[in-house]
Design a protein around this motif. Structure first.
Motif, short mmCIF file in Angstrom:
data_model
loop_
_atom_site.label_atom_id
_atom_site.label_comp_id
_atom_site.label_asym_id
_atom_site.label_seq_id
_atom_site.Cartn_x
_atom_site.Cartn_y
_atom_site.Cartn_z
N THR A 2 0.71 -1.12 0.25
CA THR A 2 0.20 0.13 0.17
C THR A 2 0.80 0.90 -0.48
OG1 THR A 2 -1.96 -1.11 1.64
CG2 THR A 2 -1.97 0.84 1.07
N GLU A 3 0.15 1.99 -1.21
CA GLU A 3 1.37 3.29 -0.70
C GLU A 3 1.05 4.67 0.38
OE1 GLU A 3 1.73 5.43 -4.85
OE2 GLU A 3 -0.10 4.36 -5.40
N ILE A 4 1.99 4.78 0.66
CA ILE A 4 1.64 5.81 1.79
C ILE A 4 0.96 7.54 1.50
CG2 ILE A 4 2.28 6.53 3.83
CD1 ILE A 4 4.33 4.62 4.20
N ASP A 9 1.47 16.19 -1.31
CA ASP A 9 1.45 14.83 -2.74
C ASP A 9 0.91 14.90 -3.58
OD1 ASP A 9 3.16 13.47 -0.70
OD2 ASP A 9 1.78 11.63 -0.53
N HIS A 10 1.62 15.06 -4.80
CA HIS A 10 1.71 14.62 -6.04
C HIS A 10 0.82 13.88 -6.54
CE1 HIS A 10 1.46 16.28 -11.03
NE2 HIS A 10 0.60 16.35 -10.36
N VAL A 11 -0.33 13.48 -6.92
CA VAL A 11 -1.08 11.99 -6.98
C VAL A 11 -1.49 12.55 -8.11
CG1 VAL A 11 -1.14 11.86 -4.55
CG2 VAL A 11 -3.40 13.04 -5.71
N LYS A 12 -2.89 11.41 -8.46
CA LYS A 12 -3.75 10.82 -9.73
C LYS A 12 -4.40 9.92 -9.28
CE LYS A 12 -1.46 10.86 -14.47
NZ LYS A 12 -1.20 10.75 -15.73
N VAL A 13 -5.79 10.60 -9.43
CA VAL A 13 -7.30 9.73 -8.54
C VAL A 13 -8.00 9.49 -10.39
CG1 VAL A 13 -7.19 11.33 -7.13
CG2 VAL A 13 -8.16 12.44 -9.17
N TYR A 14 -8.24 8.63 -10.17
CA TYR A 14 -9.22 7.86 -10.54
C TYR A 14 -10.50 7.96 -10.56
CZ TYR A 14 -11.29 4.26 -14.32
OH TYR A 14 -11.90 3.77 -15.71
N LEU A 15 -11.30 8.35 -12.14
CA LEU A 15 -12.19 8.73 -11.91
C LEU A 15 -13.08 7.62 -12.52
CD1 LEU A 15 -12.78 12.47 -12.11
CD2 LEU A 15 -12.96 10.78 -9.78
N GLU A 23 -14.42 9.23 -17.87
CA GLU A 23 -13.74 8.82 -16.66
C GLU A 23 -11.97 8.64 -17.21
OE1 GLU A 23 -13.89 3.66 -16.06
OE2 GLU A 23 -14.95 4.87 -17.94
N GLY A 24 -11.54 8.66 -16.21
CA GLY A 24 -9.98 8.31 -16.02
C GLY A 24 -9.37 9.07 -15.01
N TRP A 25 -7.73 8.96 -15.39
CA TRP A 25 -6.73 9.32 -14.60
C TRP A 25 -6.84 10.96 -14.33
CZ3 TRP A 25 -5.39 6.90 -10.60
CH2 TRP A 25 -4.90 5.22 -10.61
N TYR A 26 -6.96 12.21 -13.72
CA TYR A 26 -6.76 13.05 -13.41
C TYR A 26 -5.47 13.46 -12.21
CZ TYR A 26 -10.92 13.06 -16.56
OH TYR A 26 -12.18 13.00 -16.86
N GLU A 27 -4.76 14.78 -12.29
CA GLU A 27 -3.87 15.03 -11.73
C GLU A 27 -4.29 15.76 -10.72
OE1 GLU A 27 -0.07 16.22 -13.36
OE2 GLU A 27 -0.26 14.51 -14.69
N PHE A 63 -11.95 7.21 -1.38
CA PHE A 63 -12.04 6.74 0.26
C PHE A 63 -10.85 4.89 -0.92
CE2 PHE A 63 -14.50 3.68 2.39
CZ PHE A 63 -13.64 4.04 3.54
N ASN A 64 -11.24 5.45 -1.40
CA ASN A 64 -11.09 3.72 -2.09
C ASN A 64 -9.07 3.68 -2.62
OD1 ASN A 64 -10.44 1.17 -3.58
ND2 ASN A 64 -12.42 1.43 -4.35
N LEU A 65 -8.52 3.17 -1.80
CA LEU A 65 -6.70 3.78 -2.37
C LEU A 65 -6.11 2.93 -3.36
CD1 LEU A 65 -4.80 2.31 0.61
CD2 LEU A 65 -5.59 4.83 0.21
N LYS A 66 -7.20 2.41 -4.56
CA LYS A 66 -7.03 1.28 -5.29
C LYS A 66 -7.26 2.83 -6.69
CE LYS A 66 -11.67 0.18 -6.73
NZ LYS A 66 -11.99 -1.41 -8.08
N ASN A 67 -7.67 3.99 -6.73
CA ASN A 67 -8.31 4.66 -7.34
C ASN A 67 -7.12 6.09 -6.98
OD1 ASN A 67 -10.80 3.52 -8.37
ND2 ASN A 67 -12.04 4.31 -6.65
N ILE A 68 -7.13 5.80 -6.50
CA ILE A 68 -5.35 7.53 -6.13
C ILE A 68 -3.62 6.20 -6.42
CG2 ILE A 68 -5.70 6.83 -3.47
CD1 ILE A 68 -5.19 9.61 -3.25
N LYS A 69 -2.67 7.25 -6.98
CA LYS A 69 -1.97 7.07 -6.68
C LYS A 69 -0.76 8.32 -6.65
CE LYS A 69 -1.40 6.20 -11.62
NZ LYS A 69 -1.37 5.58 -13.04
N ASN A 70 0.94 7.39 -5.78
CA ASN A 70 1.62 9.13 -5.86
C ASN A 70 1.95 9.41 -7.68
OD1 ASN A 70 1.99 9.85 -3.28
ND2 ASN A 70 2.52 7.76 -3.31
N TRP A 71 2.17 10.31 -8.07
CA TRP A 71 2.57 10.68 -9.26
C TRP A 71 3.68 11.93 -9.11
CZ3 TRP A 71 2.23 9.13 -13.28
CH2 TRP A 71 2.24 9.86 -14.39
N LYS A 72 4.93 11.84 -9.55
CA LYS A 72 6.06 12.83 -9.41
C LYS A 72 6.27 12.85 -10.62
CE LYS A 72 7.18 9.40 -6.51
NZ LYS A 72 8.39 8.74 -4.96
#
Length: 72
Positions: A2-4, A9-15, A23-27, A63-72
């Motif tokens: 699991t990411e911390i 943090d700069h992230v991407k979220v999935y809608l 629908e897709g990933w957004y920064e 809320f669902n961690l599969k829909n968020i990720k760190n983005w560098k």
């Protein structure tokens, strides 16, 4: 693993398909973390300007961690 995540943090979220053609990933940037339980939280993301224009919203909670990720 699991990411911390940390505020700022700069992230991407999935809608998902509930957002139709958008629908897709957004920064964005993580602005707040609200605990829900001992093991889960709401992650508040302020979307970048491009995403705001497309979606018509400034921020969103994830809320669902599969829909968020760190983005560098």
């Amino acid at each position: 693993m699991t990411e911390i995540f940390h505020i700022g943090d700069h992230v991407k979220v999935y809608l998902d398909s509930k957002f139709g053609i958008n629908e897709g990933w957004y920064e964005g940037r993580l602005t707040r973390i609200d605990p829900y339980s001992d093991h889960r939280s709401f992650y508040w993301v302020e979307l970048n300007m491009d995403a705001q224009l497309i979606l018509g919203i400034k921020q969103i909670s994830v809320f669902n961690l599969k829909n968020i990720k760190n983005w560098k």
